[in-house]
Motif scaffolding. Structure first.
Motif, PDB file in Angstrom:
ATOM      1  N   CYS A   1     -43.343  44.198  11.583  1.00 40.32           N
ATOM      2  CA  CYS A   1     -43.782  45.482  12.140  1.00 40.32           C
ATOM      3  C   CYS A   1     -45.298  45.586  12.089  1.00 40.32           C
ATOM      4  CB  CYS A   1     -43.184  46.653  11.365  1.00 40.32           C
ATOM      5  SG  CYS A   1     -41.495  47.014  11.810  1.00 40.32           S
TER       6      CYS A   1
ATOM      7  N   LEU B   1     -37.337  43.971   4.914  1.00 39.06           N
ATOM      8  CA  LEU B   1     -37.566  42.683   5.566  1.00 39.06           C
ATOM      9  C   LEU B   1     -38.511  42.790   6.754  1.00 39.06           C
ATOM     10  CD1 LEU B   1     -36.374  39.625   5.939  1.00 39.06           C
ATOM     11  CD2 LEU B   1     -34.978  40.695   7.706  1.00 39.06           C
TER      12      LEU B   1
ATOM     13  N   PRO C   1     -27.410  46.649  10.155  1.00 38.50           N
ATOM     14  CA  PRO C   1     -28.872  46.606  10.046  1.00 38.50           C
ATOM     15  C   PRO C   1     -29.439  45.196   9.905  1.00 38.50           C
ATOM     16  CG  PRO C   1     -27.873  47.516   8.060  1.00 38.50           C
ATOM     17  CD  PRO C   1     -26.787  47.399   9.063  1.00 38.50           C
ATOM     18  N   ASP C   2     -28.643  44.260   9.381  1.00 37.74           N
ATOM     19  CA  ASP C   2     -29.169  42.913   9.155  1.00 37.74           C
ATOM     20  C   ASP C   2     -28.717  41.915  10.223  1.00 37.74           C
ATOM     21  OD1 ASP C   2     -30.384  43.903   6.864  1.00 37.74           O
ATOM     22  OD2 ASP C   2     -28.588  43.532   5.660  1.00 37.74           O
TER      23      ASP C   2
ATOM     24  N   LEU D   1     -34.362  54.256   7.000  1.00 36.15           N
ATOM     25  CA  LEU D   1     -33.232  54.222   7.933  1.00 36.15           C
ATOM     26  C   LEU D   1     -32.359  52.995   7.688  1.00 36.15           C
ATOM     27  CD1 LEU D   1     -31.928  55.548  10.451  1.00 36.15           C
ATOM     28  CD2 LEU D   1     -33.309  53.995  11.823  1.00 36.15           C
TER      29      LEU D   1
ATOM     30  N   THR E   1     -41.951  37.953   6.324  1.00 33.48           N
ATOM     31  CA  THR E   1     -40.705  38.605   5.951  1.00 33.48           C
ATOM     32  C   THR E   1     -40.558  38.712   4.438  1.00 33.48           C
ATOM     33  OG1 THR E   1     -39.614  36.474   6.152  1.00 33.48           O
ATOM     34  CG2 THR E   1     -39.416  37.964   8.019  1.00 33.48           C
TER      35      THR E   1
ATOM     36  N   GLY F   1     -43.551  42.015  18.868  1.00 37.43           N
ATOM     37  CA  GLY F   1     -42.374  42.201  18.038  1.00 37.43           C
ATOM     38  C   GLY F   1     -41.242  41.288  18.481  1.00 37.43           C
TER      39      GLY F   1
ATOM     40  N   LEU G   1     -28.273  50.255  14.506  1.00 38.00           N
ATOM     41  CA  LEU G   1     -27.994  49.705  13.176  1.00 38.00           C
ATOM     42  C   LEU G   1     -26.547  49.966  12.782  1.00 38.00           C
ATOM     43  CD1 LEU G   1     -31.213  50.576  11.096  1.00 38.00           C
ATOM     44  CD2 LEU G   1     -30.748  48.607  12.552  1.00 38.00           C
TER      45      LEU G   1
ATOM     46  N   ILE H   1     -38.635  53.493   8.767  1.00 39.34           N
ATOM     47  CA  ILE H   1     -37.648  52.485   9.191  1.00 39.34           C
ATOM     48  C   ILE H   1     -36.971  51.885   7.972  1.00 39.34           C
ATOM     49  CG2 ILE H   1     -37.280  50.449  10.618  1.00 39.34           C
ATOM     50  CD1 ILE H   1     -40.250  50.899  11.461  1.00 39.34           C
TER      51      ILE H   1
ATOM     52  N   SER I   1     -35.172  47.317  14.616  1.00 41.97           N
ATOM     53  CA  SER I   1     -36.048  47.787  13.533  1.00 41.97           C
ATOM     54  C   SER I   1     -37.499  47.420  13.810  1.00 41.97           C
ATOM     55  CB  SER I   1     -35.624  47.171  12.201  1.00 41.97           C
ATOM     56  OG  SER I   1     -34.259  47.379  11.947  1.00 41.97           O
ATOM     57  N   ILE I   2     -37.722  46.184  14.276  1.00 41.63           N
ATOM     58  CA  ILE I   2     -39.096  45.738  14.529  1.00 41.63           C
ATOM     59  C   ILE I   2     -39.705  46.529  15.692  1.00 41.63           C
ATOM     60  CG2 ILE I   2     -40.564  43.801  15.241  1.00 41.63           C
ATOM     61  CD1 ILE I   2     -38.656  41.932  13.811  1.00 41.63           C
TER      62      ILE I   2
ATOM     63  N   LEU J   1     -42.008  37.648  17.533  1.00 37.70           N
ATOM     64  CA  LEU J   1     -41.795  37.437  16.093  1.00 37.70           C
ATOM     65  C   LEU J   1     -40.308  37.367  15.773  1.00 37.70           C
ATOM     66  CD1 LEU J   1     -44.500  39.854  14.668  1.00 37.70           C
ATOM     67  CD2 LEU J   1     -44.411  37.386  14.345  1.00 37.70           C
TER      68      LEU J   1
ATOM     69  N   ILE K   1     -32.132  43.826  13.541  1.00 35.35           N
ATOM     70  CA  ILE K   1     -33.490  43.479  13.111  1.00 35.35           C
ATOM     71  C   ILE K   1     -34.483  43.651  14.257  1.00 35.35           C
ATOM     72  CG2 ILE K   1     -34.961  41.528  12.419  1.00 35.35           C
ATOM     73  CD1 ILE K   1     -32.689  40.712  10.535  1.00 35.35           C
TER      74      ILE K   1
ATOM     75  N   MET L   1     -38.285  34.465  13.969  1.00 32.77           N
ATOM     76  CA  MET L   1     -37.488  34.649  12.758  1.00 32.77           C
ATOM     77  C   MET L   1     -36.111  34.005  12.916  1.00 32.77           C
ATOM     78  SD  MET L   1     -38.322  38.592  11.861  1.00 32.77           S
ATOM     79  CE  MET L   1     -37.214  38.896  10.481  1.00 32.77           C
TER      80      MET L   1
ATOM     81  N   ALA M   1     -46.800  43.363  14.774  1.00 36.74           N
ATOM     82  CA  ALA M   1     -46.617  43.948  16.111  1.00 36.74           C
ATOM     83  C   ALA M   1     -47.516  45.166  16.295  1.00 36.74           C
ATOM     84  CB  ALA M   1     -45.149  44.329  16.316  1.00 36.74           C
TER      85      ALA M   1
ATOM     86  N   GLN N   1     -38.903  49.491  16.693  1.00 37.03           N
ATOM     87  CA  GLN N   1     -39.140  50.857  16.215  1.00 37.03           C
ATOM     88  C   GLN N   1     -40.489  50.944  15.491  1.00 37.03           C
ATOM     89  OE1 GLN N   1     -37.419  53.808  16.313  1.00 37.03           O
ATOM     90  NE2 GLN N   1     -38.777  54.841  14.875  1.00 37.03           N
ATOM     91  N   GLY N   2     -40.815  49.906  14.724  1.00 39.71           N
ATOM     92  CA  GLY N   2     -42.049  49.923  13.934  1.00 39.71           C
ATOM     93  C   GLY N   2     -43.253  49.350  14.660  1.00 39.71           C
TER      94      GLY N   2
ATOM     95  N   THR O   1     -32.458  53.870  17.109  1.00 38.55           N
ATOM     96  CA  THR O   1     -32.438  52.731  16.188  1.00 38.55           C
ATOM     97  C   THR O   1     -31.291  52.884  15.189  1.00 38.55           C
ATOM     98  OG1 THR O   1     -34.835  52.564  16.402  1.00 38.55           O
ATOM     99  CG2 THR O   1     -33.835  51.370  14.584  1.00 38.55           C
ATOM    100  N   GLY O   2     -31.117  54.105  14.672  1.00 44.03           N
ATOM    101  CA  GLY O   2     -30.035  54.355  13.718  1.00 44.03           C
ATOM    102  C   GLY O   2     -28.682  54.029  14.315  1.00 44.03           C
TER     103      GLY O   2
END
Lengths: 176, 200
Positions: B177, B172, A115-116, B161, A5, A167, A110, B158, A124-125, A170, A121, A174, B180, A127-128, A106-107
């Motif tokens: 990501c 962060l 978002p935090d 976004l 992170t 994801g 958030l 992301i 976001s993960i 993880l 979170i 976190m 994963a 999504q990625g 995702t938007g």
């Protein structure tokens, strides 16, 4: 976990340090080239707008009407023991199908949770964690005569499941 | 199998289901007013998020252009070749196909939008080099699996976004990501091998 992170915030300044200086030294007209790319970025954002509206509308429907709460209580037997928030279920369904729609989902998460926040979170993960499998398989195999794409598609979907699972693990790590 | 058909059908179904389920629930539970204001609020915010994204997309694509036109992407993909050689054992080490595949995978890793055009080029070149036999299909599938998993060290979209949504720590999630994405890549490659063994 701190390494994973902690590295993120440094990536951006690192890119902004390296790329423009390299381009300048290679004799690229830096400012002009940047502006051309920036114009393309604006067009890309404009093309994303309809997806954002469509998805924000659909998700607001299920959220505002309380349908999402019913969905999460219906799936509680499955989601509760795993600790998966119901909000990310639509994201997991849509992620391999449409990139722009997933980005919009995702938007929306958030926006609704911040978002935090933990849910933000996780979204976001996820999504990625993977790319748009159906899009990639379709477009890539459309370029060749081979129609033998079934095995690749199945493998990619298994890969997506691995990515989501990693994801999620993880994210749990976190949260501590 | 036409994957595109499945894609359109799936999005239709999901969208109609969400809108219809929401509206029906609103009718049955008397929350029509709550739903209406939630939807109106939602679409207004959709535009807000889109405007926020525009700034970051614009900045990032500008930087991306610089990386492409200065030859930085080409230079880095030459370094990526040894790894790619292991993943594509049938391709000629100095051929066009391997070079395009390297460029495409590297673009993905850096979160650049050149991943797709380079990947499409690589697909045609692989077919040209290896034909439509099992070696060709294996190499094409490997490329598709790598790009569909989208292992990425800098998930620019992301991060954009998250920044547009007012995050204090937009980057962060880059590390998790990437981890994963690596899992998705390895999972896909292993699943492909396993499926191939099963079909024999």
């Amino acid at each position: 976990m701190e390494v994973l992170t902690g590295i993120g915030p440094y990536l951006f300044p690192a890119v902004l340090l390296a790329v423009p200086i390299y381009a300048y030294r290679r004799g690229v007209p830096v400012y002009e080239t940047f502006l051309k790319g920036a114009g393309e970025g604006l067009r890309l954002a404009a093309e994303t707008l309809p997806y954002l509206v469509a998805v924000f509308a659909a998700v607001s429907c299920v959220r505002g009407s309380g349908a999402l709460d019913y969905l999460s209580s219906a799936l509680a037997w499955l989601l509760k023991p795993l600790g998966i928030p119901a909000d990310v279920v639509p994201l997991i369904v849509i992620r391999p199908v449409s990139g722009s729609a997933a980005l919009a989902v995702t938007g929306e998460i958030l926006r609704a949770h911040g978002p935090d926040s933990p849910v933000g979170i996780l979204a976001s993960i996820l999504q990625g964690a993977t790319d748009t499998t159906f899009f990639v398989v379709t477009i890539y195999f459309s370029r060749v005569k081979t129609r033998n794409s079934r095995r690749a598609l199945l493998a990619c979907l298994v890969g997506d499941a691995f990515g989501f699972l990693a994801g999620y693990i993880l994210w749990r790590a976190m949260a501590g | 199998m036409d994957v595109h058909w499945a894609y359109a059908f799936c999005m239709d179904l999901v969208w109609v289901f969400m809108v219809a389920a929401g509206s029906l629930t609103a009718f049955l539970t008397g929350r029509a007013q709550a739903m209406t204001s939630s939807v109106l609020d939602g679409v207004a915010q959709a535009i807000g998020v889109g405007i926020g994204l525009a700034g970051m997309f614009s900045l990032w694509m500008g930087v991306e252009r610089l990386a492409e036109e200065s030859g930085l992407v080409d230079m880095l993909s030459r370094y990526a070749r040894p790894v790619l050689k292991i993943l594509f054992p049938h391709l000629r080490p100095s051929g066009n196909a391997l070079s395009s595949a390297a460029g495409s995978v590297l673009s993905n890793v850096l979160g650049l939008s050149s991943a797709t055009p380079l990947g499409l080029k690589a697909m045609s070149e692989i077919e040209e080099e290896l034909g439509q036999g099992s070696r060709g299909v294996d190499s094409m599938s490997t490329l598709v699996i790598l790009n569909a998993a989208g292992f990425c060290l800098f998930p620019s979209t992301i991060i954009a976004l998250r920044a547009a949504s007012g995050s204090r720590v937009p980057a962060l999630i880059a590390g998790p990501c990437a981890a994963a994405g690596l899992a998705a890549t390895l999972g896909g490659l292993i699943a492909y091998r396993a499926l191939k063994k099963l079909e024999r």
